[in-house]
Design an enzyme around this catalytic site. Structure first.
Site: not given
Ligand code: L34
Length: 262
Positions: A31, A74, A97
């Site tokens: 982020k 988060q 959010d």
């Molecule tokens: N308050 N909490 C709050 N807001 C959110 O919007 C979230 N979420 C979820 C968990 N808790 C939260 C996220 O940000 C899930 N989430 C989230 C955000 C980004 C990614 C995954 C989940 C992400 O960047 N995923 C990458 C891989 C990351 C890795 O290697 O672990 C992807 O390519 O999917």
């Protein structure tokens, strides 16, 4: 962003992370990188795992009163903290959010400023792929407040016929087999197998499960499902980055709303 900045709009985001959950750390870093990339000023508040409820609420109160546009705490929080109270404490106009009950209620009636980032990202993927939702059988697996419930509402607003499945659903496989659009958001590695996917279905995988060997997998068995699907999202590189993109969108929106009030 350059155009906005010449108009005096300088979006800013406060990201709060409590404790040292490794997955949360990765997501928060992603982020922050996105903010930097598009020119949003971000502030990180990394609090220790033993932070008290009062300390956390005091920080949120300070940020509510500050000139920051967006506040994100988060999740999940360490178990001694009350997530609901934290969500309720964030000022709705800074709640990028869209988890605050005021924003949830606005989504329910279809009159909102912010959409929750993950469901909004899914809608964007579907629309940008030229896929129509109107009249389609949409099956959402998972009923969380963060994904499943708002996801179902957005598909409904887009004129889908929506079914929500959960742990007590009698015949998951048979229900998913009816779906033109499948959205899996339960957090069970590869729960949705290839035989559950109707030929030509659109498959969106919101799952983000880390296996003991470190591999990241979704809620869908990708290799089997891709044989049937007309479109499918991978994990990683699918919904996750879209979630972050929608957070950027909400932060810019918050800034524009605050600008109008000045
Ligand atoms: N308050 N909490 C709050 N807001 C959110 O919007 C979230 N979420 C979820 C968990 N808790 C939260 C996220 O940000 C899930 N989430 C989230 C955000 C980004 C990614 C995954 C989940 C992400 O960047 N995923 C990458 C891989 C990351 C890795 O290697 O672990 C992807 O390519 O999917």
């Amino acid at each position: 962003m350059a155009v906005l900045q010449t108009k005096g709009v300088h979006p800013s985001l406060a990201v709060i992370i409590v404790g040292d959950d490794p997955a949360s750390r990765i997501y928060v870093n992603n982020k922050k990188k996105a903010c930097e990339y598009i020119g949003i000023r971000s502030e990180e508040y990394a609090l220790p795992g033993n932070t008290t409820q009062e300390e956390l609420l005091t920080l949120i109160e300070t940020l509510n009163e500050s000139n920051i546009d967006g506040i994100l705490c988060q999740l999940p929080l360490p178990s001694h903290l009350d997530e609901k109270a934290v969500i309720n404490a964030i000022r709705p106009d800074k709640d990028v959010d869209a988890f605050h009950p005021v924003n949830v209620g606005k989504i329910m009636i279809g009159d909102y400023d912010f959409l929750p980032c993950t469901p909004a990202g899914v809608m964007e993927l579907i629309k940008e792929s030229g896929i129509s939702i109107v009249g389609k059988e949409c099956v959402v697996i998972g009923r969380s407040n963060i994904v499943g419930k708002p996801m179902s509402m957005l598909l409904l607003h887009a004129h889908g016929t929506v079914t929500i499945c959960h742990s007590k659903t009698r015949d998951l496989a048979e229900t998913v087999r009816q779906a033109d659009i499948v959205v899996a958001a339960v957090g069970v590695p590869e729960l949705i197998t290839g035989d559950m996917i109707k030929e030509g279905a659109v498959v969106i995988d919101v799952g983000m499960n880390r296996l003991p060997n470190g591999k990241l997998v979704g809620d869908v068995a990708f290799d089997a499902a891709i044989e049937k699907a007309s479109a499918i999202t991978p994990v990683p590189g699918g919904v996750g980055p879209m979630t972050i993109a929608m957070l950027m969108k909400n932060t810019v929106k918050a800034s524009l709303l605050h600008q109008e009030l000045k």
